[in-house]
Design a protein around this motif. Structure first.
Motif, PDB file in Angstrom:
ATOM      1  N   SER A 194      59.378  62.647  13.677  1.00 46.45           N
ATOM      2  CA  SER A 194      58.920  64.352  13.842  1.00 46.45           C
ATOM      3  C   SER A 194      57.496  64.366  13.372  1.00 46.45           C
ATOM      4  O   SER A 194      56.772  65.085  13.598  1.00 46.45           O
ATOM      5  CB  SER A 194      59.675  65.090  12.772  1.00 46.45           C
TER       6      SER A 194
ATOM      7  N   LYS B 282      52.871  61.874  16.427  1.00 46.60           N
ATOM      8  CA  LYS B 282      52.401  62.973  17.359  1.00 46.60           C
ATOM      9  C   LYS B 282      52.586  62.446  18.827  1.00 46.60           C
ATOM     10  O   LYS B 282      52.740  63.302  19.571  1.00 46.60           O
ATOM     11  CB  LYS B 282      51.008  63.316  16.860  1.00 46.60           C
TER      12      LYS B 282
ATOM     13  N   ASP C 263      70.090  66.500  20.557  1.00 45.23           N
ATOM     14  CA  ASP C 263      68.481  66.751  20.693  1.00 45.23           C
ATOM     15  C   ASP C 263      67.701  65.616  21.166  1.00 45.23           C
ATOM     16  O   ASP C 263      66.735  64.999  20.294  1.00 45.23           O
ATOM     17  CB  ASP C 263      67.923  67.254  19.466  1.00 45.23           C
TER      18      ASP C 263
ATOM     19  N   ARG D 126      65.406  72.570  27.812  1.00 47.64           N
ATOM     20  CA  ARG D 126      64.565  72.345  26.677  1.00 47.64           C
ATOM     21  C   ARG D 126      64.894  73.103  25.479  1.00 47.64           C
ATOM     22  O   ARG D 126      65.319  74.468  25.638  1.00 47.64           O
ATOM     23  CB  ARG D 126      62.960  72.762  26.909  1.00 47.64           C
ATOM     24  N   LYS D 127      64.575  72.674  24.163  1.00 45.51           N
ATOM     25  CA  LYS D 127      64.869  73.387  23.051  1.00 45.51           C
ATOM     26  C   LYS D 127      63.771  74.413  23.092  1.00 45.51           C
ATOM     27  O   LYS D 127      62.718  74.216  23.232  1.00 45.51           O
ATOM     28  CB  LYS D 127      64.967  72.771  21.962  1.00 45.51           C
TER      29      LYS D 127
ATOM     30  N   GLU E 190      62.572  75.901  20.524  1.00 45.44           N
ATOM     31  CA  GLU E 190      61.649  75.967  19.428  1.00 45.44           C
ATOM     32  C   GLU E 190      60.862  74.831  19.400  1.00 45.44           C
ATOM     33  O   GLU E 190      59.948  74.460  18.841  1.00 45.44           O
ATOM     34  CB  GLU E 190      62.242  76.322  18.022  1.00 45.44           C
ATOM     35  N   GLU E 191      61.342  73.722  20.293  1.00 43.28           N
ATOM     36  CA  GLU E 191      60.690  72.170  20.222  1.00 43.28           C
ATOM     37  C   GLU E 191      61.071  71.869  21.762  1.00 43.28           C
ATOM     38  O   GLU E 191      61.874  71.389  22.078  1.00 43.28           O
ATOM     39  CB  GLU E 191      61.410  71.369  19.403  1.00 43.28           C
TER      40      GLU E 191
ATOM     41  N   LEU F  97      62.007  68.343  23.135  1.00 42.43           N
ATOM     42  CA  LEU F  97      63.415  67.869  22.735  1.00 42.43           C
ATOM     43  C   LEU F  97      64.280  68.842  23.779  1.00 42.43           C
ATOM     44  O   LEU F  97      63.926  69.748  24.397  1.00 42.43           O
ATOM     45  CB  LEU F  97      63.926  68.066  21.379  1.00 42.43           C
TER      46      LEU F  97
END
Length: 510
Positions: A346, A349, A397, A408-409, A411-412, A415
């Motif tokens: 996480s 980058k 995830d 897709r998630k 918020e992310e 993932l």
RNA sequence: GGGCCAUUAGCUCAGCUGGAAGAGCACCUGACUUUUAAUCAGGGUGUCGGUGGUUCGAGUCCACCAUGGCUCACCA
């Protein structure tokens, strides 16, 4: 031309010229049996009988002996052993339920029948009529009054102590394996029960079983190399399916809300103890659900099937105790990787940084130049985490790069709402919240097509019709795939997939 | 696909440093009317996976090939 035609007819009727018609090729054991066959025909005994009406299976006579004693019974099965003692003989007869002893006495059956019995070989299939009794040594036995030869066996069975051990022969001649190794039949009976339990669970819960194409114009729904076949009349190549996924989701578009399919998939890849080119897959789709619903469903499905078929949710696989009762561990891929490798993706980058981090951690990994952040994360996961997941574990995830069909998630976006279930270090199920955004899906296909152009034969093909279907609107849905052969391996404590597939693919000899 | 291992009688297996192919079961012949890994007496039924090579001589050593097992790679 006519010679060619004749050859074809013989091939079709299954006559094997090289084997069965050259007497000099037969060894003594087979020659003797053929001679007996002719002798029997000579005395008016037809060695291959017809319909035979039996009254009991071996098991039922053994189980209900007190009531069965002295009762007349008719049984049928294969002679598995024979003990001649002059004017009386014993033998064991095996039917689908097990074995029971028979007792044949000259005085009871008469000289002609007794002569016939003496000519019988281990492996012959007989019908026996007689009365149930218990011998002096206490074995429940059918005392024969009359018996029929129903099928003459021309090949000797493997020996009684060791059975058939040669793994290659066991798979190539499964029929012999089944006759002489009792545990084998049990595995396949359990297999049948497991599949029946899965179906009944899904049917009870309102899922509809459907069948979608095995032969597809575009092999989609998974990352794998397909088998290619050809349709003559249409003069076009077809693929054997690698997954039913895209068709099942078309059904969601059509308005079916809870569907499943249990059927074969075909993947043109390596063969191993965990891979057979054709294998059985269960795929389930539920509209208006998501991947966490699929996790609940997976837990319930597998634990209740274990309970129903084995009577317990606590099993032993290859010496390892595994507890299948809910709830199972749920851990994100990022956490799992951090836990087992110390690498915190996480904080990483991009791909370049990921490559450096892997190198710094001293992890040996073949990383392709084209690999993205997600690819590298997934590789580290496969390498370092998977083998350690012995107890049932949902890893959630997954990176979007390795999940072209998952949503897709929110918020992310790097993932997806995807999980895989691991038990004993093996992937047993794969599921996600289905991607129902046609524009995103088209973009992901395009990325896969690029990979394909770059030489990745396993990357997805563009499926325009699937996009077309999504454009009509597919309800949000959870989808789940369970590798049935692997589930059966787990529940039958089988170490090889070939032990749970009746006729695994074998290369022909010669 | 790579590595390691295996392939000897119908089956399960032994066969040492190269020197006349073995055992048990099964099978064949005979004895035996409650045996059961029945027993007793007698009988070996074989392209030693295949093809080459080394050697006076190869089941045994070497090379290649075939099939299978395990394992790694790929995947479910």
């Amino acid at each position: 031309m006519s010679g060619q035609k004749k050859y074809d007819d013989r091939a079709v009727s299954g006559i094997n010229i090289s084997n069965s018609e050259r007497e000099e090729d037969l060894n003594e054991l087979m020659r003797v049996r053929r001679e007996k066959l002719e002798e029997l025909r000579g005395t008016g005994v037809e060695p291959y009988g017809n319909r035979f009406e039996r009254t009991h299976l071996a098991r039922s006579i053994l189980d209900d002996f007190p009531e069965m004693e002295n009762q007349p019974v008719v049984i049928a099965g294969r002679i598995m052993s024979k003990r001649e003692m002059g004017k009386a003989s014993f033998a064991h007869v095996q039917d689908s339920s097990g074995q029971i002893q028979i007792y044949v006495r000259l005085n009871d059956v008469g000289p002609e029948a007794y002569d016939l019995f003496r000519k019988l070989d281990i492996g012959d299939i007989v019908g026996v009529k007689g009365k149930v009794f218990k011998t002096r040594k206490g074995e429940i036995t059918v005392s024969a009054e009359h018996f029929n030869l129903l099928a003459k066996s021309l090949r000797p069975l493997p020996e009684k102590w060791h059975g058939l051990r040669d793994v290659e022969l066991r798979y190539r001649q499964r029929y012999v394996d089944l006759v002489v190794n009792p545990g084998v039949k049990e595995v396949f009976e359990t297999r049948s029960k497991i599949i029946r339990a899965l179906r009944s669970f899904l049917d009870r819960n309102g899922f509809l079983e459907v069948e979608t194409p095995m032969m597809q114009v575009i092999a989609g729904g998974a990352v794998a190399r397909p088998f290619v076949t050809h349709h003559n009349a249409l003069d076009m190549n077809l693929y054997l399916r690698i997954a039913p996924e895209l068709f099942l989701k078309r059904l969601l578009v059509g308005g079916f809300e809870k569907v499943y399919e249990i059927n074969r998939n075909f993947r043109n890849e390596g063969i191993s103890t965990k891979h057979n080119p054709e294998f059985t897959m269960l795929e389930i789709y539920q509209a208006y659900a998501d991947y966490s619903d699929m996790m609940d469903l997976t837990e319930k499905l597998i634990s209740s099937v274990a309970l129903e078929v084995l009577g317990t949710a606590s099993i032993v696989y290859q010496g390892e105790e595994i507890d299948l009762s809910p709830k199972w561990t749920r851990i994100s891929m990022l956490e799992a990787v951090k836990l087992h490798s110390g690498l915190d993706f996480s904080a990483v980058k991009d791909a370049a940084e990921a490559r450096r981090a892997v190198k710094q951690a001293g992890i040996e990994l073949e990383v392709a130049v084209s690999d993205s952040w997600g690819d590298i994360l997934y590789r580290v996961f496969e390498e370092l985490v998977e083998p350690k997941l012995i107890q049932p574990t949902f890893v959630v995830d997954f990176p979007v790069e390795v999940s072209p069909l998952a949503k897709r998630k929110a918020e992310e976006p790097g993932l997806t709402y995807r999980f895989e279930l691991f038990i004993y270090g093996r992937e047993l199920a794969n599921a996600f919240s289905e991607l129902n955004d046609p524009i995103d899906q088209k973009g992901r296909f395009a990325k896969q097509v690029e990979k394909r152009r770059a030489g990745d034969e396993e990357a997805h093909m563009m499926d325009e019709d699937y996009i077309n279907a999504l454009e009509y609107g597919m309800p949000p849905a959870g989808g789940l795939g369970i590798g049935i052969d692997r589930l059966i391996m787990l529940l039958t404590n089988s170490s090889s997939i070939r032990d749970v597939i009746l006729f695994p693919l074998m290369k022909p000899r010669d």
